[in-house]
Design a protein around this motif. Structure first.
Motif, PDB file in Angstrom:
ATOM      1  N   THR A   1       5.506 -45.182  67.573  1.00  0.00           N
ATOM      2  CA  THR A   1       5.889 -43.710  67.029  1.00  0.00           C
ATOM      3  C   THR A   1       6.270 -43.480  65.523  1.00  0.00           C
ATOM      4  OG1 THR A   1       8.239 -44.372  67.268  1.00  0.00           O
ATOM      5  CG2 THR A   1       7.268 -43.608  69.365  1.00  0.00           C
ATOM      6  N   SER A   2       6.446 -42.457  65.023  1.00  0.00           N
ATOM      7  CA  SER A   2       6.688 -42.433  63.462  1.00  0.00           C
ATOM      8  C   SER A   2       8.029 -43.056  63.193  1.00  0.00           C
ATOM      9  CB  SER A   2       6.883 -40.663  63.351  1.00  0.00           C
ATOM     10  OG  SER A   2       8.121 -40.227  64.051  1.00  0.00           O
TER      11      SER A   2
ATOM     12  N   ASN B   1      10.816 -44.272  59.857  1.00  0.00           N
ATOM     13  CA  ASN B   1      11.253 -43.920  58.412  1.00  0.00           C
ATOM     14  C   ASN B   1      11.050 -45.147  57.584  1.00  0.00           C
ATOM     15  OD1 ASN B   1      12.776 -41.486  59.502  1.00  0.00           O
ATOM     16  ND2 ASN B   1      14.413 -42.849  60.157  1.00  0.00           N
TER      17      ASN B   1
ATOM     18  N   SER C   1       8.204 -45.304  54.871  1.00  0.00           N
ATOM     19  CA  SER C   1       7.106 -44.402  55.283  1.00  0.00           C
ATOM     20  C   SER C   1       6.081 -43.719  54.265  1.00  0.00           C
ATOM     21  CB  SER C   1       7.443 -43.486  56.153  1.00  0.00           C
ATOM     22  OG  SER C   1       8.268 -42.350  55.794  1.00  0.00           O
TER      23      SER C   1
ATOM     24  N   THR D   1       0.405 -45.552  57.723  1.00  0.00           N
ATOM     25  CA  THR D   1       1.066 -45.016  58.806  1.00  0.00           C
ATOM     26  C   THR D   1      -0.016 -44.049  59.610  1.00  0.00           C
ATOM     27  OG1 THR D   1       1.019 -43.122  57.133  1.00  0.00           O
ATOM     28  CG2 THR D   1       3.154 -44.523  57.607  1.00  0.00           C
ATOM     29  N   SER D   2      -1.234 -43.934  59.153  1.00  0.00           N
ATOM     30  CA  SER D   2      -2.335 -43.239  59.880  1.00  0.00           C
ATOM     31  C   SER D   2      -2.844 -44.148  61.154  1.00  0.00           C
ATOM     32  CB  SER D   2      -3.554 -42.652  59.166  1.00  0.00           C
ATOM     33  OG  SER D   2      -4.145 -44.017  58.479  1.00  0.00           O
TER      34      SER D   2
ATOM     35  N   LYS E   1      -0.654 -46.560  62.193  1.00  0.00           N
ATOM     36  CA  LYS E   1       0.509 -47.145  62.770  1.00  0.00           C
ATOM     37  C   LYS E   1       0.581 -48.722  62.698  1.00  0.00           C
ATOM     38  CE  LYS E   1       2.232 -43.371  65.481  1.00  0.00           C
ATOM     39  NZ  LYS E   1       1.433 -42.348  64.991  1.00  0.00           N
TER      40      LYS E   1
END
Lengths: 114, 108
Positions: free
Chosen positions: B27-28, B30, B51, B67-68, B70
């Motif tokens: 998941t996204s 911080n 992030s 982050t793309s 993950k």
């Protein structure tokens, strides 16, 4: 200054007994966390405190587990009617505040339930 | 369920070699943090990458974050026997969630 301390370092108990694990966080750290680590496994989040309140208790495995924190400092994790599957290392950590902060870990309490 | 998954689960290298460990999450976040654990007891914080950062260095440690995809990687250069430990990535949303760890063994 002193780091996070936990006591006892080792605890052996019989199935069905209650145990209390203590954590003394770093002075001034408002957030305190409890984790459990079974042999060879990653860390399982149990509960965290911001001050004396516990906004997230979602990780507590059952109602036999409870925790409290007093004076924004010392925390106690209590396991009632211990079971063999409770055997693990219980780790406590503290941070300046919840979120986006390095957590400082104590040495852990190794709990063995016979 | 675990948020982070480290790869490989175990890694054995010779002293002086580089060690690379990878972490994937779901998941996204911080930020993403890496910790080291010796002898199954307390963890020590190594490095935090936010992030909006892509790469960070600290001594012999280099951490990347994509982050793309993950995913994150931890590179330890010029490894030493004292680097032998378990390494965990941890992702922070509203709480820190740890992966299952990579056991690194550095042999003389």
């Amino acid at each position: 200054g002193a780091g996070v301390s936990q006591s006892p370092s080792n605890k052996v108990t019989e199935k069905g007994k209650d145990v209390e694990l203590r954590c003394d966080p770093i002075s001034g750290h408002t957030a305190l966390y409890w984790y459990r680590q079974s042999l060879g496994q990653g860390l399982e989040f149990l509960i965290y405190f911001q001050g004396n309140s516990a906004p997230d208790k979602s990780g507590l495995p059952s109602d036999r587990f409870s925790a409290e924190r007093t004076g924004g400092s010392v925390s106690t994790l209590t396991i009632q009617r211990t079971q063999q599957e409770d055997s693990a290392v219980y780790l406590c950590a503290s941070s300046l505040r919840q979120g986006n902060n390095e957590q400082f870990f104590g040495p852990g309490t190794r709990l063995t339930v016979l | 369920s675990q948020q982070g998954e480290e790869d490989p689960q175990a890694l054995s290298i010779q002293e002086g070699e580089n060690a690379t460990m990878n972490c994937s999450y779901k998941t996204s976040i911080n930020n993403l943090q890496w910790y080291r654990q010796n002898s199954g007891r307390g963890l020590v914080h190594l490095i935090l990458i936010r992030s909006n950062e892509r790469e960070k260095h600290s001594g012999r440690l280099r951490v990347t974050l994509d982050t793309s995809k993950k995913s994150s990687s931890l590179l330890i250069t010029a490894s030493r026997a004292a680097d032998t430990a378990s390494y965990f990535c941890a992702t922070e949303g509203n709480k820190l969630t740890f992966g299952t760890g990579t056991q690194l063994k550095v042999e003389l």
